[in-house]
Motif scaffolding. Structure first.
Motif, PDB file in Angstrom:
ATOM      1  N   LYS A  81      60.127  17.871  27.458  1.00 19.66           N
ATOM      2  CA  LYS A  81      60.438  18.621  26.250  1.00 19.66           C
ATOM      3  C   LYS A  81      59.114  19.088  25.650  1.00 19.66           C
ATOM      4  CE  LYS A  81      64.788  16.498  24.945  1.00 19.66           C
ATOM      5  NZ  LYS A  81      65.009  15.458  25.951  1.00 19.66           N
ATOM      6  N   ALA A  82      59.041  20.360  25.343  1.00 20.29           N
ATOM      7  CA  ALA A  82      57.790  20.885  24.803  1.00 20.29           C
ATOM      8  C   ALA A  82      58.106  21.902  23.724  1.00 20.29           C
ATOM      9  CB  ALA A  82      56.968  21.547  25.903  1.00 20.29           C
ATOM     10  N   SER A  83      57.425  21.808  22.636  1.00 19.37           N
ATOM     11  CA  SER A  83      57.598  22.800  21.588  1.00 19.37           C
ATOM     12  C   SER A  83      56.330  22.886  20.761  1.00 19.37           C
ATOM     13  CB  SER A  83      58.781  22.430  20.688  1.00 19.37           C
ATOM     14  OG  SER A  83      58.535  21.207  20.059  1.00 19.37           O
ATOM     15  N   PHE A  84      56.127  24.031  20.148  1.00 20.52           N
ATOM     16  CA  PHE A  84      55.010  24.148  19.213  1.00 20.52           C
ATOM     17  C   PHE A  84      55.318  25.213  18.175  1.00 20.52           C
ATOM     18  CE2 PHE A  84      53.608  27.191  22.550  1.00 20.52           C
ATOM     19  CZ  PHE A  84      53.300  28.301  21.776  1.00 20.52           C
ATOM     20  N   TYR A  85      54.635  25.147  17.083  1.00 18.69           N
ATOM     21  CA  TYR A  85      54.696  26.241  16.115  1.00 18.69           C
ATOM     22  C   TYR A  85      53.339  26.352  15.449  1.00 18.69           C
ATOM     23  CZ  TYR A  85      55.086  23.049  12.098  1.00 18.69           C
ATOM     24  OH  TYR A  85      54.840  22.090  11.153  1.00 18.69           O
TER      25      TYR A  85
ATOM     26  N   TYR B 213      50.170  16.760  18.550  1.00 23.35           N
ATOM     27  CA  TYR B 213      48.933  16.988  17.827  1.00 23.35           C
ATOM     28  C   TYR B 213      49.104  18.106  16.826  1.00 23.35           C
ATOM     29  CZ  TYR B 213      48.238  20.124  21.853  1.00 23.35           C
ATOM     30  OH  TYR B 213      48.387  21.045  22.837  1.00 23.35           O
ATOM     31  N   GLN B 214      48.429  17.928  15.710  1.00 22.19           N
ATOM     32  CA  GLN B 214      48.574  18.857  14.598  1.00 22.19           C
ATOM     33  C   GLN B 214      47.207  19.239  14.038  1.00 22.19           C
ATOM     34  OE1 GLN B 214      50.158  15.590  13.950  1.00 22.19           O
ATOM     35  NE2 GLN B 214      51.883  16.273  15.174  1.00 22.19           N
ATOM     36  N   THR B 215      47.121  20.484  13.620  1.00 16.66           N
ATOM     37  CA  THR B 215      45.957  20.937  12.863  1.00 16.66           C
ATOM     38  C   THR B 215      46.474  21.414  11.516  1.00 16.66           C
ATOM     39  OG1 THR B 215      44.845  21.666  14.864  1.00 16.66           O
ATOM     40  CG2 THR B 215      44.057  22.599  12.802  1.00 16.66           C
ATOM     41  N   ALA B 216      45.827  21.015  10.449  1.00 17.35           N
ATOM     42  CA  ALA B 216      46.179  21.528   9.128  1.00 17.35           C
ATOM     43  C   ALA B 216      44.877  21.896   8.433  1.00 17.35           C
ATOM     44  CB  ALA B 216      46.942  20.480   8.334  1.00 17.35           C
ATOM     45  N   ASN B 217      44.701  23.180   8.172  1.00 14.05           N
ATOM     46  CA  ASN B 217      43.464  23.654   7.557  1.00 14.05           C
ATOM     47  C   ASN B 217      43.779  24.411   6.287  1.00 14.05           C
ATOM     48  OD1 ASN B 217      42.047  22.710   9.711  1.00 14.05           O
ATOM     49  ND2 ASN B 217      41.494  24.710  10.533  1.00 14.05           N
ATOM     50  N   GLY B 218      42.916  24.298   5.321  1.00 11.53           N
ATOM     51  CA  GLY B 218      43.041  25.102   4.119  1.00 11.53           C
ATOM     52  C   GLY B 218      41.653  25.517   3.679  1.00 11.53           C
TER      53      GLY B 218
ATOM     54  N   ASP C 203      52.053  34.680   8.980  1.00  6.13           N
ATOM     55  CA  ASP C 203      52.545  34.907  10.336  1.00  6.13           C
ATOM     56  C   ASP C 203      52.876  33.580  10.976  1.00  6.13           C
ATOM     57  OD1 ASP C 203      52.422  37.759  11.276  1.00  6.13           O
ATOM     58  OD2 ASP C 203      50.500  37.566  10.236  1.00  6.13           O
ATOM     59  N   THR C 204      54.018  33.508  11.611  1.00  3.79           N
ATOM     60  CA  THR C 204      54.427  32.256  12.248  1.00  3.79           C
ATOM     61  C   THR C 204      54.743  32.506  13.707  1.00  3.79           C
ATOM     62  OG1 THR C 204      56.734  32.632  11.726  1.00  3.79           O
ATOM     63  CG2 THR C 204      55.473  31.339  10.148  1.00  3.79           C
ATOM     64  N   ARG C 205      54.649  31.462  14.434  1.00  8.42           N
ATOM     65  CA  ARG C 205      54.959  31.512  15.861  1.00  8.42           C
ATOM     66  C   ARG C 205      55.719  30.248  16.185  1.00  8.42           C
ATOM     67  NH1 ARG C 205      50.508  32.256  20.379  1.00  8.42           N
ATOM     68  NH2 ARG C 205      49.427  30.746  19.108  1.00  8.42           N
TER      69      ARG C 205
ATOM     70  N   VAL D 177      48.316  26.048   9.929  1.00  8.65           N
ATOM     71  CA  VAL D 177      48.974  24.808  10.343  1.00  8.65           C
ATOM     72  C   VAL D 177      49.480  24.998  11.756  1.00  8.65           C
ATOM     73  CG1 VAL D 177      50.890  23.241   9.882  1.00  8.65           C
ATOM     74  CG2 VAL D 177      49.699  24.307   7.986  1.00  8.65           C
ATOM     75  N   SER D 178      49.216  24.040  12.623  1.00  8.32           N
ATOM     76  CA  SER D 178      49.806  24.128  13.961  1.00  8.32           C
ATOM     77  C   SER D 178      50.277  22.750  14.387  1.00  8.32           C
ATOM     78  CB  SER D 178      48.794  24.702  14.949  1.00  8.32           C
ATOM     79  OG  SER D 178      48.259  23.712  15.769  1.00  8.32           O
ATOM     80  N   ASP D 179      51.324  22.727  15.175  1.00  9.98           N
ATOM     81  CA  ASP D 179      51.957  21.471  15.543  1.00  9.98           C
ATOM     82  C   ASP D 179      52.499  21.579  16.966  1.00  9.98           C
ATOM     83  OD1 ASP D 179      53.138  19.050  15.524  1.00  9.98           O
ATOM     84  OD2 ASP D 179      54.512  19.436  13.885  1.00  9.98           O
ATOM     85  N   ASP D 180      52.154  20.621  17.788  1.00 13.08           N
ATOM     86  CA  ASP D 180      52.602  20.592  19.189  1.00 13.08           C
ATOM     87  C   ASP D 180      53.307  19.292  19.488  1.00 13.08           C
ATOM     88  OD1 ASP D 180      50.479  22.746  19.630  1.00 13.08           O
ATOM     89  OD2 ASP D 180      51.328  22.477  21.630  1.00 13.08           O
TER      90      ASP D 180
END
Lengths: 356, 804
Positions: free
Chosen positions: B296-300, B348-353, B275-277, B322-325
């Motif tokens: 400017k603001a974006s995230f996924y 800022y980014q989160t990357a989890n596995g 699932d992506t956002r 994975v999240s990225d702002d």
């Protein structure tokens, strides 16, 4: 699609309005406390000490000044320089006196009721010269209007010396030559009710002194030690005339302690109480009571080397037209003139580098 | 010496586990066993909290997190009755011997109207029947029904409707649970830690509602398997992939757009979902006033899971998140590096596995083995050529966990081991190619946190049950690092620095450890009412240090070291729970008292970013929090929801031996998120399958602020406000009403395409709630107080969701 865009507009109109409304919190009081504001520089006539008392937060008056105190500074060779009271609460040494780079200075105060205060010693550090000054014209649409904010951005470069803990402060003084020193209202006709305002020319040469010392423009070389401080913004000169704009740019050295004090002061003044601001705290400077160590004393005594650079901004070649402020017509003959009254904001003395 | 002691403890603990386990085994051979998994028919998702009732013996069991149940009976023939809210009751005749070890049962979802409208929090009598206390589980179906800000279903925001949960303010990151700060919550997404739970600074949560199955917030008694944070656990679990067919779902909203896919990859054995956002909000700001036009603001974010089910005994999950702002502000506001700039970037980014293996040895013993890697990275940057730089910090954690669950008829044992290796790069400043900015690299911090625990849930008799658990945790602060020593008889200041000593790689610079007892007790007064009591001790070795009222996503993390001691918290709580009308109404009262040691705060005027010696600016003291939480909940019927009231206080005492190490003159002061009174009401009305109306109302006391006593004129014209204490006044009270209306295509009608429209209004009566209070500083006029409101008007939004 139309519905969607209407919807977005609606959302934005409501969401992005940040509303500021006054509120009335409880008022708290503090017994009047001494506030010291002192500076020793290596420029003659620029050293000063102001003594005042705190006022209630809701008080509309200016701070209460402390008169008839004995004020002097001592340096590391125990040389003592007395600061005389020039105007109420405002103390200065002889006009010719100046501090010396490399010396340390300590401020001593004895109030008329006998209470004594002393500052920590401050070293007058030398300051690096200004390398180059840039002037850039720019114009931006003003918020919510169709007019432009036109002006000249002044910035400067300097080479920071290789040793760490160099701190800087910038300020500026603008001298605006005056044509009119006063206004006169004359009845349009003997029986009318309406007046016309005419300008009264100055009897002698006169300048308005516009200084912006309440902006705290400071930096340290923490991030850039030994490199260039580049394009440091100093001021924005308005484009309201084709006449040259005369400004004296001042660059001061700061000790690390003074820098820390001023940056906390800056944070506190800019603090909007938001959740991403630091919690406000008591800002204590380097002054303390000699006898009562726990007595609260506010303010800071600093020592700075100062470089003053004059700058003429040539406003005649800027693109576009200046936003000229319409002046009243000159008084029809017989003419009189208005005196140029010497105040902190107005002077008859030509600035040092005035050439016109 | 301490090492020796530690190992002795570990051996003793291990021995205790072994003895109890063998004892339980010996006892169980006398009886027969019926056990297995309860799953949802079709989706195969485990149903936890379902009740398995043996009609003949009038005894039963509740399924655990994996949907597993276990019953011990004497030989004979029995009628099992399996029920769970939202599913059709299932009855089964079973004869033992032989033992029924994998007596798996699928329950059909109840599409009847009544159950569809139910807000499910596991089984309705869980409140009274479970031993644990202060635990709320919200399935995603209930969260979706709540009104959402700008149409963004927000898991973290929905938890704010629970008593005892607060936030510093709108737009602040994270949650404050029972007097804990944001970093005192352990936030887990499928076992992997989430260090920042907010998108766009603090406005939206990082969890994609499409990927989430349910959310559990533990604020009272913490099970012994959780450790490392002192306040609460927010355990977010992702959904089980659909094994039947490939499905695509998604949604279009004002802020973000969602797209997801799930289904079988290779038969029913290998299934997946992703699932992506995505949110790109630059266009939104462009339509706004000039001041924010250049923002400017974006995230996924991407949430994905692969599930491998080779046989009934083994399940393997491979999950990733994975999240990225990215944010670009047109000024140097919020910038803490001394350079001038025209723009500031935040990212800022989160990357989890994570990899997890669940193995069922037999009907009594289940093992969970998991390995997790998590990286959180945040940065501030300036793009201007001559002053270009990027200031980055990174926290890398590697976690290994081994957990066992062992169940007999009266005991439910869980025991295991956990180890976490942290690597923290506090601040690294990298200049651009032609930048004047000097590079800075603060040395990395390394730490190893290990925990061992054992816990037993015991049914002493019909009326009394208890959970007794013990956890031992130990933290090693590892080299290479520089250990600084300060003069013993003076404040910790740069001028009192006495010596610096280098500790080599792999050596231990400092270590801390201790026991964390956990106890919960339930005493059933009658079948529909119970009294509960719990005690929990927790230790925390990793904290967020920030000098702002609410932490920024770029705030600095700090491990306990030679100067910063780990935080220790003890919580005592008691509660009375009662259900009425066949579990339709639920009433609960809980009281708690929480005491913390080495609570951390910062010195007045502290600078923590790029600070190589943060211990100089940090001070530690004591904390206390206490409160009463009342809740009335309606579980069944067309109208469901709850009303709650909480009186909660959180205070800190920082009273060091030196003046600079005291806050608020060494007296107790309220924490930034101390909001004594809070009222929350949530109502969900669903008269038909196609339409839902929901509303929530929230009220809370304003957060504390510091106000000036006087003003002084310094530096010629600058007005300096004089503050003498901290957090002694409050901003005006906060209250708000939100509503939401949802129309959806009848879910009972089996067609290919399902869709729904949700219209919601946030802050319906447009209250200008205070976001902050500030003073205008002028030397010429009276200092006047002003309040700033954001979201100061009603905010409507529209969202479209679909499923193929």
């Amino acid at each position: 699609m139309k519905l969607v865009s209407l919807f977005i507009t609606l959302v934005l109109a409501t969401l992005l309005c940040q509303c500021v409304t006054p509120i009335n919190p409880d008022v708290r009081t503090l017994a009047p406390t001494l506030v010291v504001d002192g500076l020793v520089t290596d420029q003659p006539g620029r050293s000063r000490v102001t003594l005042s008392l705190t006022a209630d937060y809701t008080s509309t008056s200016l701070n209460y000044l402390v008169e008839k105190a004995t004020v002097f500074v001592t340096d590391n060779t125990n040389q003592r320089t007395t600061f005389g009271e020039i105007s109420p609460g405002y103390y200065q040494p002889d006009a010719s006196w100046r501090g010396n780079s490399g010396q340390t200075y300590t401020l001593h105060i004895r109030l008329s009721d006998g209470r004594e205060y002393q500052s920590k010693s401050e070293r007058l550090k030398p300051v690096a010269p200004i390398d180059s000054i840039y002037v850039d014209y720019s114009q931006q649409l003003k918020l919510g209007t169709d007019s432009f904010d036109k002006g000249f951005d002044v910035s400067l470069d300097l080479k920071d010396p290789a040793n760490p803990d160099d701190c800087y402060r910038w300020s500026w003084v603008h001298y605006e030559p005056l044509v009119y020193c006063g206004l006169i209202k004359i009845l349009e006709c003997p029986t009318c009710n309406t007046y016309t305002t005419y300008g009264l020319t100055c009897c002698n040469r006169c300048w308005d002194v516009i200084r912006y010392q309440n902006l705290i423009n400071i930096t340290s070389d923490n991030a850039i030690n030994g490199n260039r401080i580049s394009r440091r913004p100093i001021l924005r000169a308005p484009f309201n005339s084709y006449q040259p704009y005369y400004v004296e740019i001042e660059q001061q050295s700061l000790t690390k302690e003074a820098f820390t004090y001023l940056s906390s002061l800056k944070d506190m003044v800019q603090n909007t109480g938001g959740i991403f601001d630091a919690a406000p705290a008591l800002l204590v400077g380097n002054i303390s009571s000699v006898s009562k160590s726990d007595e609260l004393v506010l303010g800071y005594f600093g020592a700075s080397a100062m470089i003053i650079r004059p700058l003429y901004i040539d406003r005649s070649k800027a693109p576009g037209t200046p936003d000229i402020i319409l002046a009243p017509p000159p008084q029809p003959p017989p003419t009189s003139c208005a005196e140029c009254v010497e105040t902190p904001g107005r002077t008859q003395k030509a600035p040092k580098w005035w050439v016109f | 010496m301490t090492f020796l002691r530690l190992s002795t403890h570990l051996i003793a603990l291990g021995f205790a586990i072994f003895c109890s386990a063998t004892g339980a085994l010996a006892q169980s051979t006398l009886s027969r066993v019926i056990s297995g998994y309860i799953r949802e028919a079709g989706t195969n998702k485990p149903i936890s909290g379902a009740s398995v009732f043996v009609q003949e013996t009038r005894r039963g069991a509740i399924t655990d997190r994996e949907g597993f149940y276990n019953l011990t009976v004497a030989s004979g023939t029995y009628t099992l009755s399996i029920s769970h809210l939202g599913y059709i009751r299932f009855e089964q005749k079973v004869t033992v011997p032989p033992n029924r070890n994998l007596n798996n049962i699928s329950l059909l979802p109840d599409t009847q109207l009544l159950n569809e409208v139910t807000v499910k929090t596991e089984s309705t009598d869980r409140n009274v029947k479970k031993v644990e206390m202060g635990v709320t589980q919200l399935p995603i179906q209930s969260i979706i029904k709540m009104p959402a800000l700008m149409g963004e279903v927000d898991i973290v925001r929905s938890l704010l409707l629970l008593p005892g949960v607060t936030t510093v303010g709108e737009g602040a990151t994270g949650l404050n649970v029972r007097g804990g700060s944001v970093d005192q919550n352990l936030v887990l997404l499928d076992d992997a830690p989430i260090y920042n739970s907010s998108h766009l600074m603090g406005f939206f949560s990082v969890f994609n509602p499409d990927a989430i199955r349910d959310v559990t917030l533990q604020k009272g008694s913490l099970p012994a398997r959780y450790g490392g944070r002192t306040s609460a656990v927010l355990d977010v679990r992702t959904k089980e992939p659909d094994p039947e067919k490939l499905r695509i779902s998604g949604g279009v909203g004002l802020i973000s757009n969602r797209l997801g896919i799930e289904g079988p990859l290779a038969g029913r054995k290998l299934t997946f979902f992703a699932d992506t956002r995505l949110a790109i909000n630059n266009f939104l700001f462009k339509l706004g006033p000039a001041g924010i036009r250049d923002v400017k603001a974006s995230f996924y974010d991407v949430t994905a899971k692969l599930k491998y089910l080779p046989n009934e005994r083994n399940t393997v999950y491979l999950s990733t998140y994975v999240s990225d702002d990215h944010l670009l502000l047109p000024s140097d506001s919020l910038l803490s590096v001394d350079v001038s700039s025209t723009q500031t970037g935040f990212d800022y980014q989160t990357a989890n596995g994570s990899l997890k293996w669940i193995h069922t040895f037999n009907n009594r013993l289940i093992m969970n083995l998991s390995a997790v890697v998590s990286r959180y990275r945040s940065a501030t940057s300036v793009p201007d050529t001559s002053n270009e730089f990027r200031l980055q910090s990174e926290l890398l954690s590697k976690i290994g966990k081994l957990e066992f669950n062992y169940q007999t008829d009266r005991h439910h044992w869980s025991f295991g081991l956990q180890a976490t290796h942290y690597q923290l790069l506090p601040n690294t400043l990298t200049p651009g190619p032609v930048s004047n900015v000097q590079p800075v690299h603060l040395p990395a911090e390394q730490g190893l946190e290990a925990g061992i625990y054992a816990e037993d849930e015991i049914n002493l008799n019909e009326k009394t049950s208890l959970i007794a658990g013990l956890r031992y945790s130990h933290f090693l602060f590892l080299g290479p690092t520089e250990v600084r020593t300060y003069a013993p008889n003076g404040p910790r200041r740069p001028e009192t620095l006495a010596s610096q000593e280098l500790v080599a790689r792999g050596s231990v610079a400092q270590h801390y450890g201790g026991f964390e007892p956990r106890l919960a007790l339930r005493w059933a007064l009658q079948s529909d009412r119970s009294l509960k009591f719990s005690y929990t001790r927790t230790r925390q070795y990793l904290q967020l240090i920030s000098n702002t009222t609410a932490a920024l996503p770029t705030s600095r993390w700090k491990m306990s070291d030679n100067h910063i001691r780990p935080q220790v918290a003890d919580q005592l709580s008691a509660g009375y729970f009662r259900n009425y009308h066949n579990d339709t109404y639920e009433v609960s009262t809980e009281v708690y008292y929480r005491r913390s040691q080495h609570a951390i705060d910062y010195r007045d005027g502290a600078k923590l970013l790029l600070n190589p010696t943060p211990e100089i600016d940090l001070v530690q003291g004591r904390g206390r929090a206490y409160g009463v939480e009342l809740m009335l909940k309606k579980n069944k019927g067309f109208l469901t929801g709850w009303a709650s009231y909480a009186y909660t206080r959180t205070q800190l005492l920082i009273d060091g031996p030196y003046v600079g190490e005291r806050i608020n003159n060494g007296l107790w002061y309220p924490a930034n998120f101390d909001k004594p009174h809070a009222v929350n009401v949530l109502a969900i009305y669903r008269p038909s399958l196609k339409f839902t109306f929901s509303a929530n109302y929230t009220y809370s006391t304003g957060r504390p602020v510091t106000v000036p006593y006087a003003k002084a004129r310094v530096n010629n014209l600058i007005t300096l406000p004089v503050y003498l204490d901290r957090n002694q006044q409050r901003i005006p009270d906060y209250h708000r009403l939100d509503i939401s209306l949802t129309w959806e295509k009848n879910p009972a009608r089996k067609t290919h395409y399902w869709y729904s429209w949700t219209f919601s209004v946030y802050n319906l009566y447009a209250r200008k709630n205070a976001y902050s209070v500030f003073y205008r500083f002028s030397s010429y006029s009276a200092g006047d107080a002003n309040k700033l409101s954001i979201f100061g008007s009603a905010i409507p939004s529209l969202t479209y969701n679909f499923k193929l």
